[in-house]
Design a protein around this motif. Structure first.
Motif, short mmCIF file in Angstrom:
data_model
loop_
_atom_site.label_atom_id
_atom_site.label_comp_id
_atom_site.label_asym_id
_atom_site.label_seq_id
_atom_site.Cartn_x
_atom_site.Cartn_y
_atom_site.Cartn_z
N VAL A 149 0.84 -1.10 -0.15
CA VAL A 149 -0.05 -0.06 -0.09
C VAL A 149 0.88 1.21 -0.01
O VAL A 149 0.90 1.89 -0.92
N TRP A 150 1.71 1.45 1.15
CA TRP A 150 2.24 2.50 1.13
C TRP A 150 3.83 2.74 0.60
O TRP A 150 4.02 4.11 -0.02
N GLY A 151 4.25 1.54 0.28
CA GLY A 151 5.55 1.75 -0.41
C GLY A 151 6.70 2.42 0.16
O GLY A 151 7.47 3.11 -0.30
N SER A 152 7.03 2.42 1.53
CA SER A 152 8.16 3.15 2.21
C SER A 152 9.52 3.11 1.23
O SER A 152 10.12 4.06 1.33
N SER A 153 9.84 1.84 1.02
CA SER A 153 11.17 1.53 0.59
C SER A 153 11.11 2.17 -0.72
O SER A 153 12.20 2.27 -1.57
N ASP A 154 9.85 2.32 -1.34
CA ASP A 154 9.96 2.52 -3.00
C ASP A 154 10.13 4.21 -3.02
O ASP A 154 9.32 5.08 -3.48
N PHE A 221 17.67 -5.77 1.80
CA PHE A 221 18.22 -4.71 2.45
C PHE A 221 18.39 -3.58 1.53
O PHE A 221 18.76 -4.07 0.37
N LEU A 222 18.41 -2.21 1.65
CA LEU A 222 18.75 -1.21 0.89
C LEU A 222 19.52 -0.31 1.41
O LEU A 222 19.19 0.19 2.81
N HIS A 255 21.44 9.96 3.56
CA HIS A 255 21.76 8.44 3.45
C HIS A 255 20.10 7.90 3.79
O HIS A 255 19.50 8.26 4.63
N ARG A 256 19.97 6.61 3.05
CA ARG A 256 18.59 5.95 3.31
C ARG A 256 19.05 4.52 3.33
O ARG A 256 19.74 3.95 2.71
N PHE A 257 18.38 4.12 4.70
CA PHE A 257 18.56 2.63 5.14
C PHE A 257 17.34 1.93 4.90
O PHE A 257 16.16 2.47 5.75
N GLY A 258 17.23 0.79 4.08
CA GLY A 258 16.04 0.12 3.90
C GLY A 258 15.93 -1.42 4.49
O GLY A 258 16.96 -2.04 4.55
N LEU A 259 14.76 -1.73 4.89
CA LEU A 259 14.73 -3.27 5.35
C LEU A 259 13.22 -3.71 5.04
O LEU A 259 12.22 -2.91 5.46
N SER A 260 13.05 -4.56 4.17
CA SER A 260 11.60 -4.94 3.83
C SER A 260 11.65 -6.33 4.14
O SER A 260 12.51 -7.30 3.60
N TYR A 275 14.48 4.31 6.49
CA TYR A 275 15.14 5.72 7.43
C TYR A 275 15.82 6.65 6.77
O TYR A 275 16.86 5.93 5.74
N THR A 276 15.68 7.69 6.71
CA THR A 276 16.50 8.77 6.05
C THR A 276 17.29 9.59 6.93
O THR A 276 16.70 10.10 7.98
#
Length: 426
Positions: A149-154, A221-222, A255-260, A275-276
């Motif tokens: 729905v929200w696509g935080s990592s996108d 991981f991103l 810096h952006r750190f992603g976990l999905s 997280y930005t």
């Protein structure tokens, strides 16, 4: 407008009818034209300074081309063709309108006799398929995360759950995928800055993602780094100076750190977080965008439900401070879709904001007349405490807070919007 439009259509038809293949042994299946055509009529009951009643007509086509140029190389292109009038046209020329469901952004409009039209290049890239690696370059879609729905990592293309028919925008860039194992994918990517006039290297994004897949779960991981943006580039668009609480003036970049994560257990669970980090402004949890939820099928798959919660940090990628649209902290999206038979279905959904108790319920009914041709009817209502005579105006209410291109408050909105349309797939 007419000359450009007809020239474009004649070019497409000429390509499809007479394709000069380099190898005479290639068949017509090496070139594929597909797409979708939507014909829609809208009625809107306005709020605030908007007309009490308004109508609009929109004709929208998305044309997709694919051509195989060799054993390992494929060319892709996609175009949007739009003709609109009435309230569709009025909304299209109002940048920053938070009530837009179909927004063609900054695409130039050309005016005809009783309509305005637009042509937009949506995709233009090539793909190389290898045994252990893939590569893509051009105007393409780079998507990340498993959020539905929200696509935080996108983060390269923030989503709007109220715009179900919106096609994801492309970005100019390139990516390289490496597959050391069948279940492991390593992706390196570079994307150009969001401001097209940026020529000093500001706003470029590069990063790395890692996807690990198991039988019933997947994990990603991103990491992405965005170079500092210059104030000169921002001012070249003749826009007001950016607010002090945005990331655009960071001298150190972002810096952006992603976990999905997604897991298929009794329920289908998803967690999608990004997280930005701005080294110049350490704001703790306000840099976090987190979506988590579940989906499930009932009655042999005829009933499908989906719930997803969003925590929206006010300096995260889903907030206006970093390109998003959500202005509060806590949201919930819920949806239930029921399939009556192989040809008809109904979907009931809502988006709720916990902070100001505003919400937008909407419904969609679809009926497939025959294969590839579907009729649809959809409607949504905007409600808040002010509408129910119990309090203040809310973000998802008829007149959400917002500003126009000159920074002036917007007192326009809609109470009810109804769309009736037909969709042809080919």
């Amino acid at each position: 407008m007419n000359h450009r439009f007809y020239f474009f259509m004649l070019m497409i038809l000429a390509i499809c009818r007479n394709i000069p293949f380099a190898d005479a042994q290639q068949s017509l299946t090496d070139f594929v034209l597909s797409g979708v055509l939507d014909s829609t009529v809208n009625y809107t009951a306005g709020a605030g300074d908007s007309p009490a009643h308004s109508w609009g007509i929109e004709e929208y086509a998305n044309l997709r081309l694919r051509a195989r140029t060799g054993e390992r190389t494929v060319f892709y292109a996609a175009f949007n063709l739009i003709a609109l009038s009435g309230n569709y046209l009025e909304n299209a020329i109002k940048p920053g309108n938070p009530n837009l469901v179909n927004n063609i952004g900054t695409t130039p409009l050309y005016y005809g006799q009783n309509y305005a039209g637009a042509m937009e290049l949506e995709r233009l890239y090539f793909r190389i398929n290898g045994d252990l690696f893939d590569a893509e370059a051009g105007l393409l879609r780079m998507n990340f995360g498993y959020g539905q729905v929200w696509g935080s990592s996108d983060f390269l293309n923030p989503r709007n759950p109220l715009s179900h028919n919106a096609r994801p925008r492309g970005v100019l860039g390139t990516n390289f995928s490496f597959y050391p194992l069948d279940s492991l994918k390593i992706l390196a990517f570079v994307a150009g800055p969001g401001e097209p006039l940026s020529s000093d290297g500001g706003g470029f994004i590069s990063g790395l993602s890692l996807d690990q897949h198991w039988d019933r779960a997947s994990l990603q991981f991103l990491y992405a780094y965005e170079t500092p943006k210059s104030n000169e580039t921002l001012q070249s668009f003749n826009t007001p100076p950016p607010p002090a609480d945005t990331f655009t003036d960071s001298p150190w970049g972002l810096h952006r750190f992603g976990l999905s994560l997604k897991a298929d257990l009794e329920l289908g669970f998803t967690v999608d977080a990004l997280y930005t980090l701005n080294p110049d402004k350490l704001d703790g949890i306000e840099g976090l965008s987190l979506g988590t939820g579940f989906d499930y099928n009932f009655i042999g798959g005829d009933l499908y439900i989906l719930f997803e919660y969003l925590f929206n940090g006010l300096l995260s990628v889903t907030s206006p401070a970093d390109g998003g649209i959500w202005m509060n902290h806590h949201y919930l999206s819920g949806s239930a879709a029921y399939r009556f038979n192989d040809h008809s279905s109904i979907t009931l959904s809502t988006i709720f904001c916990f902070n100001d108790l505003s919400f937008t319920p909407f419904a969609r009914l679809e009926y497939e007349v025959f294969q590839g041709f579907t009729l649809n009817l959809s409607a949504f209502v905007r409600l808040d405490q002010y509408t129910l005579r119990r309090g203040k105006k809310g973000e998802l209410g008829p007149i959400p807070p917002g500003f126009d291109g000159q920074g002036n408050p917007v007192n326009e909105g809609s109470r009810v919007s109804i769309n009736a349309g037909a969709r042809l797939r080919f």
